[in-house]
Design a protein around this motif. Structure first.
Motif, PDB file in Angstrom:
ATOM      1  N   TYR A  20      19.031  -6.822  -8.962  1.00 15.67           N
ATOM      2  CA  TYR A  20      19.461  -5.434  -9.073  1.00 15.67           C
ATOM      3  C   TYR A  20      20.300  -5.204 -10.326  1.00 15.67           C
ATOM      4  CZ  TYR A  20      17.481  -4.257  -4.554  1.00 15.67           C
ATOM      5  OH  TYR A  20      16.606  -4.019  -3.519  1.00 15.67           O
ATOM      6  N   ASP A 150      26.807  -1.289  -4.777  1.00 15.64           N
ATOM      7  CA  ASP A 150      26.967  -0.577  -6.053  1.00 15.64           C
ATOM      8  C   ASP A 150      25.765  -0.808  -6.955  1.00 15.64           C
ATOM      9  OD1 ASP A 150      29.475   0.262  -5.226  1.00 15.64           O
ATOM     10  OD2 ASP A 150      30.545  -1.328  -6.266  1.00 15.64           O
ATOM     11  N   ALA A 151      25.333  -2.071  -7.051  1.00 10.09           N
ATOM     12  CA  ALA A 151      24.208  -2.410  -7.922  1.00 10.09           C
ATOM     13  C   ALA A 151      22.925  -1.744  -7.437  1.00 10.09           C
ATOM     14  CB  ALA A 151      24.036  -3.928  -7.993  1.00 10.09           C
ATOM     15  N   ARG A 154      23.017   1.949  -8.346  1.00 14.29           N
ATOM     16  CA  ARG A 154      22.755   2.180  -9.764  1.00 14.29           C
ATOM     17  C   ARG A 154      21.263   2.122 -10.081  1.00 14.29           C
ATOM     18  NH1 ARG A 154      27.452  -0.954 -10.522  1.00 14.29           N
ATOM     19  NH2 ARG A 154      26.205  -2.845 -10.844  1.00 14.29           N
ATOM     20  N   CYS A 155      20.536   1.300  -9.340  1.00 14.37           N
ATOM     21  CA  CYS A 155      19.090   1.177  -9.566  1.00 14.37           C
ATOM     22  C   CYS A 155      18.298   2.284  -8.882  1.00 14.37           C
ATOM     23  CB  CYS A 155      18.596  -0.183  -9.078  1.00 14.37           C
ATOM     24  SG  CYS A 155      19.212  -1.572 -10.036  1.00 14.37           S
TER      25      CYS A 155
END
Length: 407
Positions: A20, A150-151, A154-155
């Motif tokens: 990710y 979070d990751a 973001r994706c």
């Protein structure tokens, strides 16, 4: 495709495609571009895994999925995971015009299979099947402290649906197939270009265990008053190694690893008795009962050593992945393909984990083909021969058709 993805994600001696993260994004972009050139239709699911299909194949399914992952360990090898996605794309291209001879086919490029980044494996496939625990979204990144949630956000992943355990499959799945490099030395040693995987070891692990003793002056504290964390952990691992040896002699399948073992850097000194050690602990087996037994032995040894040496052990969350058995019907299909070519498809268990285990655990028939690969895996020296890869890809396609491609 393999070379272009490697060039886009190269990192020093190897390649880095963070789960990710940017490298994984770059790999997916390259694959999407090549899919368009091959005339394949692409879409992302709500966990941001990439799906590919022949645009003319609009049958609703259930579908057969050929998949693997595109992420990697830091400075790893290019073929681990990626080879299986590329194989699926080649199968789709080879079946154009005759796709109706088999079940509807989709190719799946999965995210987040490697545990190196957040301490948990199979993140993309588990999210897809609604099986990623909500607590996993709070797992910290190995370096920057950001969370997996979070990751994923973001994706563009639907983190709320993932946290609720909502299954995100865009269609019903009849079977999951995966081509992968072997990550050990057996096939090279035995001269097998392709082999069928019988099962995948499960694992039990702690990403971080703290052994806390007492820091002291190396010259002023006698042995009987020391609470040396390094000696305590050394004693633990030595005892567990002996248990491992005995269980192997009893015929049990087991491997044990402590890949992280460190004292706090800020207190390093030749003259200091170490008061803390942090280490990881992992065991893998094809038998769930063996894993449970070995974990209980480790807990018992920690208690005994803590009492003997005046230290204490603190454990993070126990992570468990069940062993998986590959589907016998699909194995026999691939064996029949090899037999028609006048060859024997040998069988081999997988010591490493794969997304196929997640699908099998969800009740979806799963099967894997291994391709011979020299120099192991999780390193830049992976050495898959393209001829072996193409043979595995051909047998994968013929297994789907239940007959030769040339018919």
């Amino acid at each position: 495709m393999l070379t272009e993805v490697a060039d886009a994600t190269r990192d020093g001696p190897g390649i880095t495609r963070e789960s990710y993260g940017p490298g994984e994004d770059a790999a997916l972009q390259v694959l999407e571009r090549h899919a368009a050139a091959l005339g394949l239709a692409c879409e992302y699911d709500r966990a941001r895994n990439l799906w590919m299909r022949l645009p003319e194949d609009t049958r609703p399914g259930p579908v057969v999925v050929i998949g693997s992952h595109v992420d990697s360990v830091p400075q790893g090898g290019n073929y681990d995971g990626l080879a299986g996605v590329v194989a699926g794309m080649l199968v789709l291209a080879a079946l154009r015009g005759r796709h109706d001879r088999g079940a509807p086919l989709r190719v799946l490029a999965l995210r987040g299979e490697e545990s190196a980044w957040y301490g948990r494996a199979y993140m993309g496939s588990m999210a897809l099947l609604g099986r990623l625990p909500a607590a996993a979204l709070r797992l910290p990144h190995r370096a920057d402290g950001g969370t997996l949630g979070d990751a994923m956000a973001r994706c563009g992943a639907d983190v709320e649906a993932i946290a609720q355990g909502t299954p995100l499959l865009p269609c019903a799945v009849a079977a999951y197939l995966e081509l992968h490099i072997e990550q050990g030395p057996v096939m090279v040693a035995r001269g097998w270009p392709v082999a069928a995987v019988t099962g995948i070891r499960g694992n039990v692990r702690h990403n971080r265990v703290r052994c806390i003793g007492e820091t002291g002056h190396s010259g002023a504290v006698p042995r009987w008053l020391r609470k040396d964390a390094v000696l305590a952990v050394s004693q633990l691992l030595s005892r567990m190694d002996e248990h491992w040896r005995v269980l192997l002699q009893m015929g049990m399948d087991l491997v044990m690893t402590s890949g992280i073992c460190t004292t706090p850097a800020q207190s390093h000194a030749v003259s200091v008795i170490p008061g803390e050690v942090q280490f990881s602990f992992e065991a893998r087996s094809q038998d769930a009962a063996t894993l449970e037994r070995f974990h209980q032995l480790m807990q018992a040894e920690c208690s005994a050593i803590a009492a003997d040496r005046g230290v204490r052990f603190e454990f993070d969350e126990r992570l468990t992945t069940a062993p998986a058995t590959m589907d016998e019907g699909w194995i026999q299909r691939f064996e029949a393909v090899a037999a028609r070519a006048g060859q024997t498809l040998e069988r081999i268990p997988s010591g490493a984990g794969h997304d196929a285990a997640v699908f099998a655990a969800a009740g979806i028939p799963a099967a894997m083909l291994f391709v011979r690969n020299a120099h192991g895996s999780h390193n830049p020296q992976e050495a898959m021969e393209i001829d072996d890869f193409l043979l595995g890809t051909q047998w994968l396609a013929e297994g789907l058709l239940q007959g030769p491609l040339a018919d």
